[in-house]
Structure formats: structure tokens, C-alpha cells
Design a protein around this motif. Structure first.
Motif, PDB file in Angstrom:
ATOM      1  N   PRO A 383       0.796  -1.224   0.000  1.00 47.84           N
ATOM      2  CA  PRO A 383       0.000   0.000   0.000  1.00 47.84           C
ATOM      3  C   PRO A 383       0.830   1.276   0.000  1.00 47.84           C
ATOM      4  O   PRO A 383       0.411   2.285  -0.582  1.00 47.84           O
ATOM      5  CB  PRO A 383      -0.827  -0.143   1.283  1.00 47.84           C
ATOM      6  CG  PRO A 383      -0.968  -1.617   1.468  1.00 47.84           C
ATOM      7  CD  PRO A 383       0.347  -2.176   1.032  1.00 47.84           C
ATOM      8  N   GLU A 384       1.983   1.266   0.647  1.00 48.97           N
ATOM      9  CA  GLU A 384       2.822   2.452   0.656  1.00 48.97           C
ATOM     10  C   GLU A 384       3.232   2.847  -0.753  1.00 48.97           C
ATOM     11  O   GLU A 384       3.262   4.035  -1.105  1.00 48.97           O
ATOM     12  CB  GLU A 384       4.055   2.220   1.519  1.00 48.97           C
ATOM     13  CG  GLU A 384       4.944   3.452   1.654  1.00 48.97           C
ATOM     14  CD  GLU A 384       6.147   3.214   2.551  1.00 48.97           C
ATOM     15  OE1 GLU A 384       6.532   4.146   3.284  1.00 48.97           O
ATOM     16  OE2 GLU A 384       6.684   2.095   2.533  1.00 48.97           O
ATOM     17  N   GLU A 385       3.559   1.860  -1.591  1.00 46.06           N
ATOM     18  CA  GLU A 385       3.968   2.137  -2.967  1.00 46.06           C
ATOM     19  C   GLU A 385       2.789   2.632  -3.810  1.00 46.06           C
ATOM     20  O   GLU A 385       2.969   3.400  -4.752  1.00 46.06           O
ATOM     21  CB  GLU A 385       4.556   0.872  -3.581  1.00 46.06           C
ATOM     22  CG  GLU A 385       5.853   0.411  -2.918  1.00 46.06           C
ATOM     23  CD  GLU A 385       6.242  -1.006  -3.303  1.00 46.06           C
ATOM     24  OE1 GLU A 385       7.383  -1.391  -3.014  1.00 46.06           O
ATOM     25  OE2 GLU A 385       5.395  -1.731  -3.867  1.00 46.06           O
ATOM     26  N   LEU A 386       1.589   2.183  -3.472  1.00 45.71           N
ATOM     27  CA  LEU A 386       0.401   2.572  -4.242  1.00 45.71           C
ATOM     28  C   LEU A 386      -0.218   3.883  -3.761  1.00 45.71           C
ATOM     29  O   LEU A 386      -1.103   4.424  -4.421  1.00 45.71           O
ATOM     30  CB  LEU A 386      -0.665   1.478  -4.144  1.00 45.71           C
ATOM     31  CG  LEU A 386      -0.311   0.129  -4.794  1.00 45.71           C
ATOM     32  CD1 LEU A 386      -1.312  -0.934  -4.387  1.00 45.71           C
ATOM     33  CD2 LEU A 386      -0.259   0.271  -6.307  1.00 45.71           C
ATOM     34  N   ASN A 387       0.261   4.389  -2.635  1.00 45.21           N
ATOM     35  CA  ASN A 387      -0.353   5.569  -2.029  1.00 45.21           C
ATOM     36  C   ASN A 387      -0.403   6.741  -2.993  1.00 45.21           C
ATOM     37  O   ASN A 387       0.614   7.209  -3.483  1.00 45.21           O
ATOM     38  CB  ASN A 387       0.429   5.961  -0.770  1.00 45.21           C
ATOM     39  CG  ASN A 387      -0.205   7.103  -0.017  1.00 45.21           C
ATOM     40  OD1 ASN A 387      -1.406   7.320  -0.107  1.00 45.21           O
ATOM     41  ND2 ASN A 387       0.606   7.838   0.722  1.00 45.21           N
ATOM     42  N   ARG A 388      -1.607   7.213  -3.273  1.00 49.31           N
ATOM     43  CA  ARG A 388      -1.861   8.381  -4.129  1.00 49.31           C
ATOM     44  C   ARG A 388      -1.297   8.222  -5.540  1.00 49.31           C
ATOM     45  O   ARG A 388      -1.015   9.202  -6.219  1.00 49.31           O
ATOM     46  CB  ARG A 388      -1.312   9.662  -3.475  1.00 49.31           C
ATOM     47  CG  ARG A 388      -1.884   9.957  -2.120  1.00 49.31           C
ATOM     48  CD  ARG A 388      -1.516  11.357  -1.632  1.00 49.31           C
ATOM     49  NE  ARG A 388      -0.082  11.571  -1.498  1.00 49.31           N
ATOM     50  CZ  ARG A 388       0.606  11.276  -0.403  1.00 49.31           C
ATOM     51  NH1 ARG A 388       0.001  10.738   0.637  1.00 49.31           N
ATOM     52  NH2 ARG A 388       1.894  11.522  -0.342  1.00 49.31           N
ATOM     53  N   ALA A 389      -1.124   6.971  -5.994  1.00 47.83           N
ATOM     54  CA  ALA A 389      -0.538   6.764  -7.318  1.00 47.83           C
ATOM     55  C   ALA A 389      -1.424   7.317  -8.424  1.00 47.83           C
ATOM     56  O   ALA A 389      -0.933   7.746  -9.470  1.00 47.83           O
ATOM     57  CB  ALA A 389      -0.280   5.273  -7.547  1.00 47.83           C
ATOM     58  N   VAL A 390      -2.722   7.289  -8.225  1.00 48.53           N
ATOM     59  CA  VAL A 390      -3.661   7.822  -9.211  1.00 48.53           C
ATOM     60  C   VAL A 390      -4.194   9.146  -8.683  1.00 48.53           C
ATOM     61  O   VAL A 390      -4.849   9.186  -7.638  1.00 48.53           O
ATOM     62  CB  VAL A 390      -4.808   6.844  -9.483  1.00 48.53           C
ATOM     63  CG1 VAL A 390      -5.769   7.422 -10.508  1.00 48.53           C
ATOM     64  CG2 VAL A 390      -4.266   5.501  -9.949  1.00 48.53           C
ATOM     65  N   ALA A 391      -3.897  10.230  -9.369  1.00 43.42           N
ATOM     66  CA  ALA A 391      -4.253  11.561  -8.877  1.00 43.42           C
ATOM     67  C   ALA A 391      -5.626  12.002  -9.374  1.00 43.42           C
ATOM     68  O   ALA A 391      -6.162  11.481 -10.351  1.00 43.42           O
ATOM     69  CB  ALA A 391      -3.197  12.577  -9.329  1.00 43.42           C
ATOM     70  N   GLU A 392      -6.178  12.965  -8.671  1.00 39.54           N
ATOM     71  CA  GLU A 392      -7.381  13.703  -9.086  1.00 39.54           C
ATOM     72  C   GLU A 392      -8.616  12.823  -9.264  1.00 39.54           C
ATOM     73  O   GLU A 392      -9.517  13.155 -10.033  1.00 39.54           O
ATOM     74  CB  GLU A 392      -7.113  14.484 -10.386  1.00 39.54           C
ATOM     75  CG  GLU A 392      -5.831  15.300 -10.369  1.00 39.54           C
ATOM     76  CD  GLU A 392      -5.690  16.167  -9.132  1.00 39.54           C
ATOM     77  OE1 GLU A 392      -6.708  16.659  -8.630  1.00 39.54           O
ATOM     78  OE2 GLU A 392      -4.549  16.337  -8.656  1.00 39.54           O
ATOM     79  N   ILE A 393      -8.661  11.709  -8.583  1.00 40.04           N
ATOM     80  CA  ILE A 393      -9.880  10.911  -8.517  1.00 40.04           C
ATOM     81  C   ILE A 393     -10.250  10.795  -7.044  1.00 40.04           C
ATOM     82  O   ILE A 393      -9.411  10.443  -6.208  1.00 40.04           O
ATOM     83  CB  ILE A 393      -9.692   9.513  -9.135  1.00 40.04           C
ATOM     84  CG1 ILE A 393      -9.325   9.633 -10.615  1.00 40.04           C
ATOM     85  CG2 ILE A 393     -10.959   8.675  -8.973  1.00 40.04           C
ATOM     86  CD1 ILE A 393      -9.040   8.317 -11.284  1.00 40.04           C
ATOM     87  N   TYR A 394     -11.497  11.104  -6.730  1.00 44.19           N
ATOM     88  CA  TYR A 394     -11.953  11.158  -5.353  1.00 44.19           C
ATOM     89  C   TYR A 394     -13.114  10.186  -5.164  1.00 44.19           C
ATOM     90  O   TYR A 394     -13.696   9.710  -6.148  1.00 44.19           O
ATOM     91  CB  TYR A 394     -12.397  12.587  -5.010  1.00 44.19           C
ATOM     92  CG  TYR A 394     -11.337  13.614  -5.332  1.00 44.19           C
ATOM     93  CD1 TYR A 394     -10.327  13.901  -4.416  1.00 44.19           C
ATOM     94  CD2 TYR A 394     -11.331  14.281  -6.558  1.00 44.19           C
ATOM     95  CE1 TYR A 394      -9.330  14.824  -4.713  1.00 44.19           C
ATOM     96  CE2 TYR A 394     -10.341  15.205  -6.864  1.00 44.19           C
ATOM     97  CZ  TYR A 394      -9.342  15.462  -5.939  1.00 44.19           C
ATOM     98  OH  TYR A 394      -8.363  16.369  -6.245  1.00 44.19           O
ATOM     99  N   PRO A 395     -13.478   9.878  -3.943  1.00 45.98           N
ATOM    100  CA  PRO A 395     -14.613   8.963  -3.743  1.00 45.98           C
ATOM    101  C   PRO A 395     -15.902   9.433  -4.394  1.00 45.98           C
ATOM    102  O   PRO A 395     -16.770   8.627  -4.735  1.00 45.98           O
ATOM    103  CB  PRO A 395     -14.739   8.909  -2.213  1.00 45.98           C
ATOM    104  CG  PRO A 395     -13.359   9.159  -1.713  1.00 45.98           C
ATOM    105  CD  PRO A 395     -12.789  10.179  -2.668  1.00 45.98           C
ATOM    106  N   TRP A 396     -16.043  10.758  -4.579  1.00 46.34           N
ATOM    107  CA  TRP A 396     -17.263  11.302  -5.199  1.00 46.34           C
ATOM    108  C   TRP A 396     -17.111  11.514  -6.708  1.00 46.34           C
ATOM    109  O   TRP A 396     -18.077  11.861  -7.372  1.00 46.34           O
ATOM    110  CB  TRP A 396     -17.639  12.621  -4.532  1.00 46.34           C
ATOM    111  CG  TRP A 396     -16.559  13.678  -4.672  1.00 46.34           C
ATOM    112  CD1 TRP A 396     -16.372  14.531  -5.727  1.00 46.34           C
ATOM    113  CD2 TRP A 396     -15.511  13.966  -3.746  1.00 46.34           C
ATOM    114  NE1 TRP A 396     -15.278  15.336  -5.519  1.00 46.34           N
ATOM    115  CE2 TRP A 396     -14.726  15.017  -4.302  1.00 46.34           C
ATOM    116  CE3 TRP A 396     -15.152  13.456  -2.505  1.00 46.34           C
ATOM    117  CZ2 TRP A 396     -13.616  15.547  -3.647  1.00 46.34           C
ATOM    118  CZ3 TRP A 396     -14.057  13.990  -1.854  1.00 46.34           C
ATOM    119  CH2 TRP A 396     -13.295  15.019  -2.414  1.00 46.34           C
ATOM    120  N   GLY A 397     -15.915  11.356  -7.253  1.00 45.31           N
ATOM    121  CA  GLY A 397     -15.704  11.581  -8.684  1.00 45.31           C
ATOM    122  C   GLY A 397     -14.442  12.371  -8.940  1.00 45.31           C
ATOM    123  O   GLY A 397     -13.421  12.191  -8.270  1.00 45.31           O
TER     124      GLY A 397
END
Length: 511
Positions: A383-397
Motif C-alpha cells: 500500500p505504501e507504494e500505491l499511495n496516491r498513485a492515481v491523482a485527481e480521482i476522489y470517492p465522489w468523482g
């Protein structure tokens, strides 16, 4: 304590006088009370005849099935309310009204003529407590022109520390709240000063900052945050502050604070969606595509956790086992607990139900929040390596700033309660709660899962990193507002014994 009632029937008998006049200038007689009476409470309450040190006489809870016998406190006595787990006290002010004290609060009945106060709301033991006060104007009119006067905490318990607002409030009747011991940070990086916030729902309140000699008449619908030496301008209440009137009405009735919210004040999870499963605790589960689990649609509530607490010993006897942050309706709020207790709850639930319950894995949580296909997860990824790997996507969109109803984050209600420094654009969002919200208060995601962002962060089964020293939490919580921490792919590594702002949700394994 006996289980408190729900709210629908509590306010039918509420009838405050409609004619409430402002306090006139000139010499005033301050009302003195012969006693104050604790009519109900939750958590740890201590009392004592002291003004300068902590109280130590613990108010005992009644035996199972027995009613609580009101506790009468004479002049010179103070009561302290414990800080954790929705602790509170309901107090009668004989002949004129009542109040509700939130967790961490202290209230003292002065000896007649001691300091020109009817009551003092001071020497709080912890946190930023709130006083919900209801004073009956019709009864005050029978007191020969006497006024009701109260003050906040003028200085730290040790007599030293940060500058603190010295606030005195005077009224002839109405409904008011006071939140005290707020750490006001005016600029980033600067030390905080002690502030106090007062608000009016009915009647009028003369507010004075004593050290500066400044006064202001506060009217219904106005809130004022006072800092040392300055009153500041009145403002409109936040959504959270608007809800404080409920505490004032409970104070007027002198009734127990309800443990559960009525159906009109909360969301009930639908049970007619394809694949829905419901267990004996009323927890609702839905399938998560791409996995072999059903995930609970809501974070684990205190009402779900309470039977486990009653049936099992602590996972670690010397650690705080759980916490819940709610003024009322706490059974509908998410429980906050450490990783070991969350995991043990799943074991207990599995034995109770005869099925396999556990915490979700980090990968399952990603699937549930809609990130599964977007993350480049390798065989040995952590999980540490995957942390915030994909930007600008939020639980609401993908919208930013937060759209209305996105979830419970560090919003206007939070920032006006805790008074930390913040960017001005953070005041454009108000989710209505300074701390946790009842589960399912906001719209679900496409899978029908609620609160996948905000409210409380959620424990996962995994270790966060290769060191295996911290566990994974996902989803952010009510005191997060940094943009990068609100992303759907954000993780935190938290020590297993932590519980601040952390809860969990349960998954049900499928054969």
C-alpha cells in the motif's frame, strides 16, 4: 444508564415564553440558585467542592434496570464531565431552566455573591466543550428583575499559558450555546490563543469581553467568536451550530439525551438491492464486483460495536478501547477503535453468525471505492507504494473543490469549531458536522456504499509497508481537508493502537 429515548416525542411539551427582552443597562441583581441538579448523564461524571483543582467524587451509575436518582449539588460544588465516548450531563437549574454539558465540560454553582455569576462554565478538563442552555423568560420575570449571568474559562487550569478570552454573558431568558477553550490560530505557523464562541437561538444575550471592556447585544440567529481583547463581528451559524438548538431544547425539557436518532434524522440502508445480505445486528452488505466479498454499506456503528464490548474483554486492557464523537444519537455514529479491537470484533461476529467476517484488504477497498482497475498493482506491491498513485480521482468523482454532499471532511462546521488556520476557499463547503456524522448521512457511491470518503478513516487488513510496523487506513476522516489526502487512492500508515479518527467497516467472505 437506561437507554435514552429517541427524539420524536421529546419536544411536544416545550413551551418557552415568547416575550424575551434585552437586558437593560445599569445596576443589576444577579440571580443566585440554591442548587443545581444532575437529572441524567452518560460516561464518567465527577463532583466536588472546589474551584481550583479537579473533582474526585465519581457519580455512580444506577444498578441495571434501576432509574437514576438525581444528584443535588449545593453552592460551591462543581461537576466535571468525562471527555470520551459521548459523555454528557443534563442539569436542572431549579425554577429557571436547564442545560446540557458536552464531554470535557465543567460547570460550577458559585456560593451566593462569590463572583457575580449564576453559574460558571469553566475549568474544563479537556477538549472544546459546549454548554447548551435554556433559560425560561417567564420564570425569570418572576425574579424581581434579576438577570441570569454566566462566564467562560478565564485562564488555563494552571493559571498560566496562552492568552484567553474572558467572556461574561447576561440574559433575561432564551436559548443559547457556548463553546469554550477553542484554540484560535489567526495565521499559519503562529501560536494559538484561547477563544470562545457563543450563539443565540431565542431571546437576547449581552456578551462582554471583560479584559477589553467591550460589550455587544447578540440576537437570535447570530453567533460570535470572541478572542482575547476583542469581540469580533457577529456571523451566521454553521450547519453544526444550527443543530445545537436541539441541545438547548433537550435542556429545556430536562430529558435524557437520546442514544439513537429517529428515522426522520438519519438514512436507513435499503435492503432490496440485488445481492443484499443483512445480519442479525442489522448491518447491510452488498457485493463488490471483482472480489469474493460482500462489504457492509456503512461504517461500523456504535450500536453494532456495543454488543461486542459487552460480551468480550479488551484486546489490550491498558489501551482506550473505543471512542465515539456525538452530542446525541451516538449509536448511529461510527465507532472509533484500534486495529486489534476492529479485528477482534470480526472474529466475534463470525462466531456469533457462523460466517466469515473480517476487515477488507487494501485491494478490496480499492475495488469498492472504484479504483481497482486504475491502480497498477503488481504481485509484490504494498500500500505504501500505491499511495496516491492515481491523482485527481476522489470517492465522489473528479470534481474539485468538494461538491455539496461529498462527505464529512474538515469543512466550515469543523473549522469554526476548532478554529485552526485554513485557506479561505475551505469555507465554501459545510457538511454540517464538526466531528463525526451519523453513518450514511451523504450519498452512496455507484455500488451503494456510504462514506467511502470522510467521516472516519477505515482500517484494512494489510500492513502498510515492508517494515510491518503500521497498518493501512483508507478514506480520510472528518478532520482531513488536504486535497491529496482526499483522493480515492490515498492511504495512511497508522500504528495498530491508534484510534483517533479511525473506524472500520466489515466484509463478509463468500464461498
Amino acid at each position: 444508564m437506561p437507554t435514552p429515548p429517541t427524539l420524536p416525542t421529546l419536544f411536544r411539551s416545550l413551551a418557552l415564553a415568547s416575550l424575551i427582552l434585552p437586558v437593560s443597562a445599569g445596576a443589576q441583581t444577579v440571580l443566585s440558585l440554591p442548587e443545581i441538579i444532575i437529572t441524567s448523564f452518560r460516561g464518567r461524571i465527577t463532583t466536588g467542592k472546589t474551584d481550583t483543582s479537579g473533582t474526585s467524587t465519581v457519580l455512580p451509575e444506577p444498578a441495571a434496570g434501576q432509574p437514576f436518582q438525581p444528584a443535588h449539588l449545593s453552592p460551591g460544588t462543581r461537576l466535571d464531565v468525562g471527555y470520551t465516548s459521548a459523555s454528557h450531563a443534563v442539569v436542572s437549574l431549579p425554577g429557571v431552566g436547564g442545560c446540557v454539558l458536552s464531554s470535557g465540560a465543567s460547570l460550577r454553582l458559585p456560593v451566593a455573591g462569590e463572583n457575580g455569576m449564576t453559574i460558571t462554565f469553566d475549568r474544563h478538563i479537556s477538549g472544546t466543550p459546549t454548554l447548551f442552555l435554556s433559560i425560561n423568560a417567564a420564570e425569570m420575570a418572576k425574579k424581581g428583575g434579576a438577570v441570569f449571568r454566566f462566564k467562560n474559562k478565564f485562564k488555563s487550569n494552571s493559571g498560566e499559558g496562552v492568552p484567553t478570552a474572558n467572556v461574561v454573558c447576561t440574559t433575561l431568558g432564551g436559548r443559547f450555546f457556548m463553546t469554550d477553550s477553542q484554540g484560535l490560530q489567526l495565521k499559519e505557523g503562529e501560536p494559538s490563543v484561547g477563544a470562545c464562541t457563543v450563539g443565540v437561538f431565542e431571546g437576547s444575550l449581552t456578551v462582554e469581553e471583560v479584559s477589553a471592556g467591550k460589550k455587544l447585544e447578540l440576537k437570535p440567529g447570530q453567533v460570535l467568536t470572541i478572542q482575547p481583547g476583542d469581540l469580533g463581528p457577529p456571523r451566521k451559524p454553521t450547519k453544526q451550530e444550527e443543530a445545537y438548538d436541539l441541545g438547548c431544547k433537550l435542556a429545556a425539557l430536562g430529558r435524557e439525551v437520546p442514544a439513537r436518532l429517529p428515522t426522520t434524522m438519519k438514512t436507513t440502508a435499503p435492503t432490496n438491492l440485488p445481492g443484499t445480505k443483512v445480519n442479525s445486528l442489522g448491518m447491510v452488505f452488498l457485493p463488490v464486483p471483482g472480489t469474493k466479498i460482500h462489504m457492509c454499506v456503512h461504517e461500523t456503528r456504535f450500536q453494532d460495536f456495543a454488543p461486542y464490548i459487552a460480551a468480550t474483554p479488551p484486546a489490550h486492557p491498558k489501551r482506550l478501547r473505543y471512542d465515539v464523537r456525538a452530542l446525541w444519537g451516538w449509536e448511529d455514529h461510527p465507532v472509533m477503535t484500534n486495529w486489534d479491537e476492529a479485528s477482534a470484533f470480526c472474529v466475534w461476529l463470525s462466531q456469533k453468525e457462523g460466517k466469515k467476517y473480517r476487515l477488507p484488504t487494501d485491494e478490496e477497498w480499492s475495488q469498492a471505492v472504484g479504483m481497482g482497475a486504475k491502480e497498477k498493482r503488481g504481485k509484490d506491491s504494498n500500500p505504501e507504494e500505491l499511495n496516491r498513485a492515481v491523482a485527481e480521482i476522489y470517492p465522489w468523482g473528479t470534481d474539485w473543490p468538494l461538491p455539496a454532499g461529498a462527505g464529512n471532511y474538515a469543512d466550515l462546521s469543523y473549522l469554526k469549531h476548532h478554529l485552526i488556520w485554513h485557506q479561505p476557499d475551505q469555507e465554501n463547503y459545510d457538511d454540517g458536522f464538526a466531528d463525526t456524522a451519523p453513518v450514511m448521512s451523504y450519498k452512496p457511491n455507484k455500488l451503494g456504499l456510504y462514506d467511502m470518503g470522510g467521516n472516519v478513516a477505515e482500517w484494512c487488513e494489510d500492513w502498510y509497508n515492508s517494515k510491518r510496523d503500521v497498518r493501512v487506513t483508507r478514506g480520510g476522516n472528518y478532520y482531513f481537508n488536504a486535497r491529496y489526502m482526499l483522493r480515492a487512492g490515498a492511504r495512511q500508515g497508522r500504528r495498530p493502537e491508534d484510534l483517533s479518527g479511525i473506524g472500520f467497516r466489515v466484509v463478509l467472505e463468500q464461498p
